[in-house]
Design a protein around this motif. Structure first.
Motif, mmCIF file in Angstrom:
data_model
loop_
_atom_site.group_PDB
_atom_site.id
_atom_site.type_symbol
_atom_site.label_atom_id
_atom_site.label_comp_id
_atom_site.label_asym_id
_atom_site.label_seq_id
_atom_site.Cartn_x
_atom_site.Cartn_y
_atom_site.Cartn_z
ATOM 1 N N GLU A 68 43.877 33.441 28.271
ATOM 2 C CA GLU A 68 43.455 34.673 28.933
ATOM 3 C C GLU A 68 43.466 34.501 30.456
ATOM 4 N N CYS A 69 43.120 33.310 30.932
ATOM 5 C CA CYS A 69 43.217 33.035 32.377
ATOM 6 C C CYS A 69 44.657 33.147 32.854
ATOM 7 N N ILE A 70 45.581 32.592 32.063
ATOM 8 C CA ILE A 70 46.996 32.634 32.436
ATOM 9 C C ILE A 70 47.504 34.073 32.453
ATOM 10 N N GLN A 71 47.163 34.846 31.427
ATOM 11 C CA GLN A 71 47.621 36.237 31.367
ATOM 12 C C GLN A 71 47.016 37.061 32.502
ATOM 13 N N TYR A 72 45.766 36.781 32.850
ATOM 14 C CA TYR A 72 45.139 37.479 33.975
ATOM 15 C C TYR A 72 45.880 37.149 35.270
ATOM 16 N N ALA A 73 46.248 35.876 35.430
ATOM 17 C CA ALA A 73 46.971 35.459 36.642
ATOM 18 C C ALA A 73 48.325 36.158 36.741
ATOM 19 N N TYR A 74 49.010 36.346 35.612
ATOM 20 C CA TYR A 74 50.305 37.021 35.626
ATOM 21 C C TYR A 74 50.199 38.460 36.138
ATOM 22 N N LYS A 75 49.007 39.050 35.988
ATOM 23 C CA LYS A 75 48.834 40.452 36.393
ATOM 24 C C LYS A 75 48.171 40.605 37.760
ATOM 25 N N HIS A 76 47.552 39.528 38.280
ATOM 26 C CA HIS A 76 46.775 39.671 39.509
ATOM 27 C C HIS A 76 47.110 38.655 40.592
ATOM 28 N N GLN A 77 47.763 37.556 40.245
ATOM 29 C CA GLN A 77 48.028 36.517 41.241
ATOM 30 C C GLN A 77 49.073 37.015 42.244
ATOM 31 N N THR A 78 48.810 36.815 43.531
ATOM 32 C CA THR A 78 49.644 37.397 44.584
ATOM 33 C C THR A 78 51.098 36.943 44.498
ATOM 34 N N ASP A 79 51.335 35.651 44.284
ATOM 35 C CA ASP A 79 52.712 35.153 44.215
ATOM 36 C C ASP A 79 53.486 35.797 43.066
ATOM 37 N N VAL A 80 52.817 35.978 41.933
ATOM 38 C CA VAL A 80 53.472 36.614 40.780
ATOM 39 C C VAL A 80 53.765 38.082 41.083
ATOM 40 N N LEU A 81 52.815 38.766 41.702
ATOM 41 C CA LEU A 81 53.017 40.173 42.039
ATOM 42 C C LEU A 81 54.182 40.335 43.011
ATOM 43 N N ASN A 82 54.266 39.450 44.012
ATOM 44 C CA ASN A 82 55.365 39.530 44.983
ATOM 45 C C ASN A 82 56.707 39.201 44.337
ATOM 46 N N LEU A 131 39.333 28.141 40.246
ATOM 47 C CA LEU A 131 40.023 28.764 39.112
ATOM 48 C C LEU A 131 40.176 30.262 39.348
ATOM 49 N N LYS A 132 39.131 30.905 39.852
ATOM 50 C CA LYS A 132 39.230 32.341 40.146
ATOM 51 C C LYS A 132 40.297 32.615 41.199
ATOM 52 N N PHE A 133 40.376 31.727 42.186
ATOM 53 C CA PHE A 133 41.404 31.880 43.218
ATOM 54 C C PHE A 133 42.803 31.737 42.618
ATOM 55 N N GLN A 134 42.981 30.769 41.734
ATOM 56 C CA GLN A 134 44.297 30.525 41.139
ATOM 57 C C GLN A 134 44.766 31.685 40.263
ATOM 58 N N ILE A 135 43.844 32.394 39.631
ATOM 59 C CA ILE A 135 44.248 33.500 38.761
ATOM 60 C C ILE A 135 44.197 34.847 39.486
ATOM 61 N N GLY A 136 43.819 34.842 40.773
ATOM 62 C CA GLY A 136 43.807 36.075 41.539
ATOM 63 C C GLY A 136 42.598 36.949 41.272
ATOM 64 N N MET A 137 41.512 36.348 40.856
ATOM 65 C CA MET A 137 40.294 37.103 40.579
ATOM 66 C C MET A 137 39.420 37.153 41.825
ATOM 67 N N PRO A 138 38.818 38.309 42.142
ATOM 68 C CA PRO A 138 37.895 38.367 43.290
ATOM 69 C C PRO A 138 36.782 37.334 43.145
ATOM 70 N N VAL A 139 36.485 36.624 44.217
ATOM 71 C CA VAL A 139 35.531 35.516 44.139
ATOM 72 C C VAL A 139 34.117 35.996 43.830
ATOM 73 N N GLU A 140 33.850 37.290 44.080
ATOM 74 C CA GLU A 140 32.502 37.779 43.791
ATOM 75 C C GLU A 140 32.300 38.064 42.305
ATOM 76 N N HIS A 141 33.382 38.073 41.528
ATOM 77 C CA HIS A 141 33.250 38.254 40.085
ATOM 78 C C HIS A 141 32.705 36.980 39.432
ATOM 79 N N THR A 142 32.164 37.140 38.252
ATOM 80 C CA THR A 142 31.650 35.999 37.492
ATOM 81 C C THR A 142 32.658 35.634 36.402
ATOM 82 N N LEU A 143 33.030 34.364 36.370
ATOM 83 C CA LEU A 143 33.989 33.876 35.375
ATOM 84 C C LEU A 143 33.324 32.826 34.497
#
Length: 445
Positions: free
Chosen positions: A31-45, A225-237
């Protein structure tokens, strides 16, 4: 007091609003990997680059479609052009000229131009190259996803390892606290010395301090980990899963697979680059061929000396035709472009061999590192079990009066060292597993 109550109410409301906006996620590794595919900046670019390449293909296709343009023109001759014609035409003296003015003060033209490319070798090759360029962008997108996948796995495993270390410390602190409690009771009843209590207190305090350090490292790892998957740091993981869920079995067949390099995206990227260089060579060769295009235009011309009557009369003009361009000599430019393209293609083939060789070496190195780390992990796990057993025996001997407190504290220190060595070996094994999976092409998106 009223002001204080109002401020307290406002603060509580703000705090409640902030709490309500905090999003909590509970993710497994996948789920972390799939989240990164949708939110990580490098993947989006990289995904945007794919869309840019798709638009580039459509742009190239558009060159071969009909080209239509409209035009309009208005002219006001403040001074009508004057021409000189022989005076003889009007019965004048030979050798003399009479100035005359042709045309009218106001002129206007509206028209439309149409052209259609019928044959151009460069265009045909360009279509093939644009599609290959799109394929290259797709492979680059896949490479970005692979790199993101690897980074997420390593960050995720770091959190799992920190959790494992925290569990070991908690268990160690729990049993040491119980031992400290028993030793204090023995000391109070005169069966143990004060120095025995002090030694255990030192060990206990060190373990508690180390636990607090690990908690901070765990929080930092979670942020990473939140940074690597592109999650806002204020969220709880919240990371789900345990180390036991990870398969660390040694896989011998990876080294024996001599075709594993074909699964690596780097090899596919180099192959695509070779295709582009081949098309580049083909494009330069096609410039020796003639090109043919059809064209047509239609226009209305309006003329008058009176602006109000300018558009009362119109004079149509229509023309159609073919244009053939045949290259004859260009100062050997085409020949030199072809020569350069051949050399670039040769370099690409050399690079393909180098990439294949590099990947095979990477696989072998990764497999060796993984095996070594597994051997080290098994050894450190055995040492950890042995350290636990030594501590257990030392405690029994001390309780029965046939051992010393020094033996217990030494055993406790050895256990702590064994736990640290085990944690380091565990993380090395996990990282080397990720590196091996990447090297052998098992992580392919």
């Amino acid at each position: 007091m009223l002001l204080a109550a109002i401020l307290s109410l406002i603060s509580s409301s703000v705090l409640l609003a902030q709490t309500d906006t905090v999003t909590t996620h509970s993710f497994t590794l996948e789920e972390c990997i799939q989240y990164a595919y949708k939110h990580q900046t490098d993947v989006l670019n990289a995904d945007i680059d794919q869309k840019i390449a798709d638009a580039k293909v459509k742009e190239t296709i558009g060159i071969g479609l009909p080209q239509i343009s409209g035009n309009a023109r208005f002219q006001d001759f403040l001074k009508i052009p004057t021409s000189l014609i022989p005076s003889e035409i009007f019965g004048g003296a030979p050798g003399t000229f009479t100035p005359v003015q042709f045309g009218v003060k106001y002129q206007s033209t509206t028209g439309i131009d149409v052209s259609q490319l019928l044959f151009d070798g460069s265009y045909i090759v360009g279509l093939q190259a644009s599609k290959t360029f799109k394929e290259l962008s797709q492979r680059a997108f896949t490479r970005t996803k692979i790199e993101t996948n690897v980074s997420v796995r390593k960050a995720y495993y770091m959190v799992l390892v920190n959790n494992e270390q925290l569990d070991l410390l908690n268990a160690n602190i729990s049993q040491l606290g119980e031992q400290l409690k028993q030793t204090k009771a023995l000391n109070e009843n005169g069966f143990a010395e004060k120095i025995d209590v002090d030694r255990l207190n030192v060990l206990y305090n060190n373990l508690v301090t180390e636990r607090e350090n690990i908690k901070r490292l765990l929080a930092l790892g979670n942020q990473m980990l939140k940074f690597q998957i592109g999650m806002p740091v204020e969220h709880t993981l919240i990371v789900e899963g345990k180390i036991a869920d990870v398969n660390l079995a040694d896989n011998e067949e990876v080294v024996l697979d001599t075709t594993a390099y074909k699964s690596r995206i780097e090899y596919s990227l180099t192959q695509t680059q070779i295709k582009l260089n081949e098309l580049d060579l083909k494009r330069y060769k096609s410039q020796y061929l003639p090109s043919l295009a059809a064209f047509g235009s239609g226009a209305y011309q309006f003329q008058s000396n009176n602006f109000n009557q300018l558009y009362d009369n119109r004079f149509p003009t229509v023309v159609v035709g073919l244009q053939l361009n045949v290259p004859i000599f260009s100062g050997f430019q085409k020949a030199n472009r072809v020569a350069q393209a051949k050399l670039e293609l040769q370099k690409s083939n050399n690079n393909l061999f180098q990439v294949k060789n590099s990947i095979n070496l990477d696989i072998k190195n990764s497999a060796t590192s993984f095996r070594n780390s597994i051997a080290s992990l098994n050894n450190q796990r055995a040492n950890l079990n042995l350290a636990n057993e030594i501590l257990r025996v030392s405690k029994i001997k001390y309780e029965q009066g046939v051992g010393s407190s020094i033996e217990v504290t030494q055993a406790q220190t050895s256990l702590k060292e064994a736990e640290n060595n085990y944690i380091n070996a565990l993380y090395d094994a996990l990282v080397n597993k990720v590196n091996l999976d990447k090297a052998s092409g098992k992580i392919n998106e």
